[in-house]
Design an enzyme around this catalytic site. Structure first.
Site, PDB file in Angstrom:
ATOM      1  N   GLY A 234       0.812  -1.199   0.000  1.00  0.00           N
ATOM      2  CA  GLY A 234       0.000   0.000   0.000  1.00  0.00           C
ATOM      3  C   GLY A 234       0.852   1.257   0.000  1.00  0.00           C
ATOM      4  N   ILE A 235       0.190   2.397   0.112  1.00  0.00           N
ATOM      5  CA  ILE A 235       0.871   3.681   0.151  1.00  0.00           C
ATOM      6  C   ILE A 235       1.089   4.077   1.609  1.00  0.00           C
ATOM      7  CG2 ILE A 235       0.734   6.117  -0.490  1.00  0.00           C
ATOM      8  CD1 ILE A 235      -1.180   5.315  -2.709  1.00  0.00           C
ATOM      9  N   GLY A 236       2.255   4.549   1.944  1.00  0.00           N
ATOM     10  CA  GLY A 236       2.485   5.046   3.288  1.00  0.00           C
ATOM     11  C   GLY A 236       3.840   4.658   3.836  1.00  0.00           C
ATOM     12  N   ILE A 238       4.639   3.077   6.674  1.00  0.00           N
ATOM     13  CA  ILE A 238       4.763   1.736   7.246  1.00  0.00           C
ATOM     14  C   ILE A 238       4.948   0.666   6.167  1.00  0.00           C
ATOM     15  CG2 ILE A 238       3.565  -0.059   8.554  1.00  0.00           C
ATOM     16  CD1 ILE A 238       2.464   2.141  10.343  1.00  0.00           C
ATOM     17  N   GLU A 257      -0.657  -2.421  -6.963  1.00  0.00           N
ATOM     18  CA  GLU A 257      -0.961  -1.243  -7.780  1.00  0.00           C
ATOM     19  C   GLU A 257       0.003  -0.102  -7.513  1.00  0.00           C
ATOM     20  OE1 GLU A 257      -3.110  -0.280  -3.934  1.00  0.00           O
ATOM     21  OE2 GLU A 257      -2.393  -2.009  -5.021  1.00  0.00           O
TER      22      GLU A 257
END
Length: 263
Positions: A234-236, A238, A257
């Site tokens: 994911g984005i971020g 962490i 993605e």
């Protein structure tokens, strides 16, 4: 100095395309002062594909606008649609599908902006089925190629179905936008108005160094990842930090993605 003169063009362009489509060229401030009407709902291209000249004009001329609803997937820059010095926070209502900029996070906490949690893959159908009506899509693209097709560049994500669904498409054309292949093009005939901007390079995004909490969480997550696992990142901070602790894992696959620096 333009992109061509600096050797930074990205692919062959249609000769004299600016003259060919001159009738639809506008200035960035025209978007705010002439095209966007009170109460309209607009989509602004996301991430590194934010149309910087148009957004800048919208913020600067915010006091000339009334009750504009902005939908955006990912906003990377701080203090734009909620900048009190321009009075923008009284004009724009921002609805984000992902919270990126710190100022947006604060605006959501204070009730000055909205956050709609949703899977990225579920967003296009909302617009295709007209469950979310969109008056205008404001996008960033490359100059047209020999066939008149403009590329969405480095950040395709959800913009193509949104551009197909909007009542009107306004494009900021930037020669620094790279041409990416696949189902990632829009023809000039489908662009109602365009703004040329060769003054801004593309936005860049860099993760801040992870703090102690993020590092601790990432370390624990990494222990749950087995050899031969398939990763969806994911984005971020962490997710990006987790990757630092996977160096000793073997035969990992990636189906995602998002490609962050950690990948």
């Amino acid at each position: 100095m333009n992109a061509s003169s600096t050797g930074r063009s990205f692919g062959s362009c249609l000769p004299n395309w600016r003259e060919l489509y001159k009738a639809r060229e506008i200035k960035a401030e025209d978007v705010a002062l002439k095209l966007i009407q009170p109460g309209q709902q607009i989509y602004i291209d996301s991430g590194v594909s934010e149309p910087q000249a148009i957004v800048k004009a919208m913020v600067e001329y915010a006091k000339a606008m009334i009750d504009v609803n902005i939908i955006q997937f990912l906003c990377l820059r701080d203090k734009q649609y909620f900048d009190e010095s321009f009075g923008a926070q009284d004009v724009f209502r921002h609805n984000a599908f992902f919270i990126g900029a710190d100022s947006l996070r604060e605006a959501v906490k204070k009730g000055g902006a909205d956050y709609t949690p949703i899977y990225l893959s579920d967003i296009p159908v909302l617009f295709k089925q007209r469950r979310i009506h969109l008056d205008t899509a404001i996008i960033l693209v490359s100059p047209p190629d020999m066939h008149g097709n403009c590329s969405f560049g480095a950040n395709v994500d959800i913009v193509k179905p949104i551009a197909d669904s909007a009542e009107r498409v306004i494009a900021e054309i930037n020669p620094f936008v790279p041409r990416t292949h696949g189902d990632s093009f829009i023809h000039m005939d489908k662009i109602d108005h365009w703004v040329y901007n060769d003054s801004n390079d593309l936005l860049e995004f860099n993760y801040d160094p992870p703090n102690e909490v993020a590092t601790s969480i990432a370390r624990h997550i990494s222990m749950l990842v087995e050899d031969e696992s398939t990763l969806q990142m994911g984005i971020g901070t962490i997710p990006n930090t987790v990757l630092q602790y996977l160096e000793n894992k073997k035969h990992l696959g990636v189906h995602t993605e998002v490609f962050s620096d950690g990948v």
